[in-house]
Design a protein around this motif. Structure first.
Motif, short mmCIF file in Angstrom:
data_model
loop_
_atom_site.label_atom_id
_atom_site.label_comp_id
_atom_site.label_asym_id
_atom_site.label_seq_id
_atom_site.Cartn_x
_atom_site.Cartn_y
_atom_site.Cartn_z
N LEU A 4 18.84 16.86 -1.61
CA LEU A 4 17.64 17.72 -1.80
C LEU A 4 16.46 17.39 -1.35
N ALA A 5 16.15 16.29 -1.11
CA ALA A 5 15.07 15.69 -0.29
C ALA A 5 15.09 15.87 1.01
N ILE A 6 16.37 15.70 1.82
CA ILE A 6 16.63 16.08 3.18
C ILE A 6 16.66 17.70 3.34
N TRP A 7 17.02 18.32 2.12
CA TRP A 7 16.80 19.83 2.26
C TRP A 7 15.54 20.32 2.32
N ARG A 8 14.59 19.95 1.26
CA ARG A 8 13.40 20.08 1.47
C ARG A 8 12.62 19.82 2.78
N GLU A 9 12.77 18.44 3.26
CA GLU A 9 12.25 18.00 4.58
C GLU A 9 12.74 19.00 5.79
N ALA A 10 14.03 19.42 5.57
CA ALA A 10 14.36 20.32 6.68
C ALA A 10 13.35 21.81 6.48
N GLY A 11 13.31 22.12 5.48
CA GLY A 11 12.40 23.51 5.39
C GLY A 11 11.00 23.25 5.67
N LYS A 12 10.47 21.97 5.38
CA LYS A 12 9.09 21.82 5.83
C LYS A 12 9.07 21.71 7.16
N LEU A 13 9.78 20.84 7.96
CA LEU A 13 9.77 20.73 9.38
C LEU A 13 9.80 21.99 10.05
N ASN A 14 10.82 23.10 9.65
CA ASN A 14 10.92 24.30 10.34
C ASN A 14 10.07 25.43 9.72
N LEU A 55 22.47 33.17 18.12
CA LEU A 55 22.59 31.69 17.79
C LEU A 55 22.15 31.55 16.21
N ARG A 56 22.98 30.68 15.57
CA ARG A 56 22.40 30.38 14.19
C ARG A 56 21.54 29.40 14.35
N THR A 57 20.26 29.53 13.38
CA THR A 57 19.32 28.54 13.49
C THR A 57 19.33 27.74 12.36
N GLY A 58 19.91 27.95 11.39
CA GLY A 58 20.32 26.78 10.42
C GLY A 58 19.55 27.45 9.02
N TYR A 59 18.68 28.46 9.40
CA TYR A 59 18.07 28.93 8.31
C TYR A 59 18.94 29.58 7.17
N ASP A 60 19.90 30.31 7.39
CA ASP A 60 20.90 31.08 6.52
C ASP A 60 21.56 29.90 5.64
N ASP A 61 21.96 28.84 6.19
CA ASP A 61 22.66 27.97 5.49
C ASP A 61 21.70 27.01 4.55
#
Length: 77
Positions: A4-14, A55-61
């Motif tokens: 979840l920390a990785i998930w939060r970081e991905a959200g923050k970066l994007n 192209l899939r951006t990763g946001y959906d996932d």
């Protein structure tokens, strides 16, 4: 670092934010069923719909993981 920390970081970066959902949509069984149904809908969109040319951006996932864990923003409960 936890998942979840990785998930939060991905959200923050994007610059991604979770959509809003009322409290009952964030309950464990309901959110898991919603995540599965939405994942199927997204899959169809990318296989057969207009998304098939994009192209899939990763946001959906990213959102699906958030729904699964009940991390949607409260809808002004």
């Amino acid at each position: 670092m936890g998942n979840l920390a990785i998930w939060r970081e991905a959200g923050k970066l994007n610059g991604w934010r979770m959509p809003y959902a009322p409290w009952w949509k964030r309950l464990p069984v309901i959110r898991h069923i919603r995540a599965l149904l939405i994942a199927e809908r997204i899959g169809r969109w990318y296989r057969h719909g207009p998304g098939s040319i994009g192209l899939r951006t990763g946001y959906d996932d990213w959102v699906l993981v958030g729904i699964w864990h009940g991390l949607e923003e409260p809808d002004h409960d």
